[in-house]
Design an enzyme around this catalytic site. Structure first.
Site, PDB file in Angstrom:
ATOM      1  N   SER A   1      -0.031   4.685   0.429  1.00 10.39           N
ATOM      2  CA  SER A   1       0.838   4.828  -0.738  1.00 10.39           C
ATOM      3  C   SER A   1       0.411   3.864  -1.848  1.00 10.39           C
ATOM      4  CB  SER A   1       2.294   4.597  -0.305  1.00 10.39           C
ATOM      5  OG  SER A   1       3.193   4.997  -1.300  1.00 10.39           O
TER       6      SER A   1
ATOM      7  N   HIS B   1      -0.080  -2.309   2.942  1.00  7.07           N
ATOM      8  CA  HIS B   1       1.103  -1.455   3.026  1.00  7.07           C
ATOM      9  C   HIS B   1       1.513  -0.913   1.660  1.00  7.07           C
ATOM     10  CE1 HIS B   1       3.617  -4.500   1.102  1.00  7.07           C
ATOM     11  NE2 HIS B   1       2.995  -5.412   1.850  1.00  7.07           N
TER      12      HIS B   1
END
Length: 321
Positions: free
Chosen positions: A136, A69
């Site tokens: 990201s 993540h």
């Protein structure tokens, strides 16, 4: 029969009241249902004196997909995306140290350090080779991992990843350079709504009291996240010199309306990668696996098929629906 119906109504009403009064209970229940739908279980492992929490599902003897993540996020970001993959792959979505349920010591959280923590986690799992996905900051870490351990990585997928200097500066970069604040850090609960609008083109639908709870939780961690963000900036590792070291087929998937990291990053990355594929999703923001999980999974599955059957190559286009 009428009494039974009234009793059921009372039970439903009581449950709704409990969920409204205790949004943390509602959140835990929703996440549990999402885990069940994705075929994942919540597990924990001690690695180098750190407690690492993660979701795992799918056949243990199948190829492994590890999902990483982004900043101020956690393993829950992958739940709706993972449900499309857990039948054919062993799927693992981890909480990086410093995030989610994993340990949060006063330590270094730069991408180089986190890449080595991921390597220790993978080793502890007993996985020799794997498919990597990162979003990201998680994409920055995944790309660095693939450059440092090329023989371990079967494929790499980078969703709106950090780590390159884009020709067109994103709105986030412009705000940071002008000193107008970091929209990724929720200073007070009311900022959470603005965070959602900044990250997504179409934010997920959330009940108001649940949104307020998430805002309170995020603002309580604001100082911790600010320290991590400062480390990411101060100990920045550019990916441009690292990308040519990546041997695995690599998918660059981006939302064309990403305000956090500009889609023009692809122009830098594609010529540096030995085996790139590109998918740009129209009217999508910074976290496509949350905003459009099924579409994102279909693009990713096409990419995986292309790594074994090149004649069925993944899409390589400027924009896709």
């Amino acid at each position: 029969m009428k009494k039974l119906f009234l009793a059921l109504l009372l039970l439903v009403g009581a449950a709704a009241g409990v969920f409204y009064a205790f949004p943390a209970t509602l959140l835990a229940s929703v996440l549990w249902l999402e885990q069940q739908a994705a075929g994942l279980s919540h597990e924990r492992m001690e690695v180098a004196d750190l407690s690492i929490h993660y979701y795992r599902g799918g056949p243990r003897d199948a190829e492994t997909i590890l999902m990483i993540h982004g900043f101020a996020a956690d393993k829950d970001n992958w739940l709706r995306f993972a449900r499309h993959l857990s039948e054919g792959y062993q799927v693992i979505a981890m909480d990086l140290p410093g995030f989610g349920d994993s340990s949060k010591p006063l330590a270094s959280y730069d991408v180089g350090t986190q890449a080595e923590r991921v390597a220790s986690f993978v080793k502890a799992l007993g996985v020799d080779r794997l498919h990597l996905i990162g979003n990201s900051m998680g994409g920055h870490i995944a790309a660095l991992y693939a450059a440092r351990y090329p023989q371990q990585v079967l494929s790499l997928a980078l969703f709106d990843n950090a780590g390159v200097s884009a020709p067109q500066k994103s709105e986030l970069i412009q705000r940071l350079e002008s000193g107008t604040g970091n929209p990724l850090i929720v200073e007070k609960p009311g900022d959470f709504e603005r965070l959602l609008d900044f990250v997504f083109v179409e934010p997920p639908l959330l009940p108001l009291h649940l949104k307020e709870h998430l805002g309170e939780r995020a603002s309580a961690n604001s100082e911790h996240y600010r320290r991590i963000f400062d480390q990411l900036v101060e100990r920045y590792i550019p990916l441009e010199p690292e990308l040519p070291k990546i041997q695995a087929p690599t998918l660059l998937l981006w939302g064309d309306r990403d305000r956090v990291l500009d889609v023009s990053s692809i122009e830098v990355m594609r010529p540096l990668l030995p085996k790139p594929s590109v998918v740009i999703m129209k009217d999508c923001g910074h976290a496509p696996m949350i905003e459009r999980p099924q579409d994102t999974a279909e693009h990713y599955q096409a990419f995986l098929r292309s790594t074994t059957r090149p004649d069925e190559g993944a899409a390589d286009a400027r924009a896709l629906p």
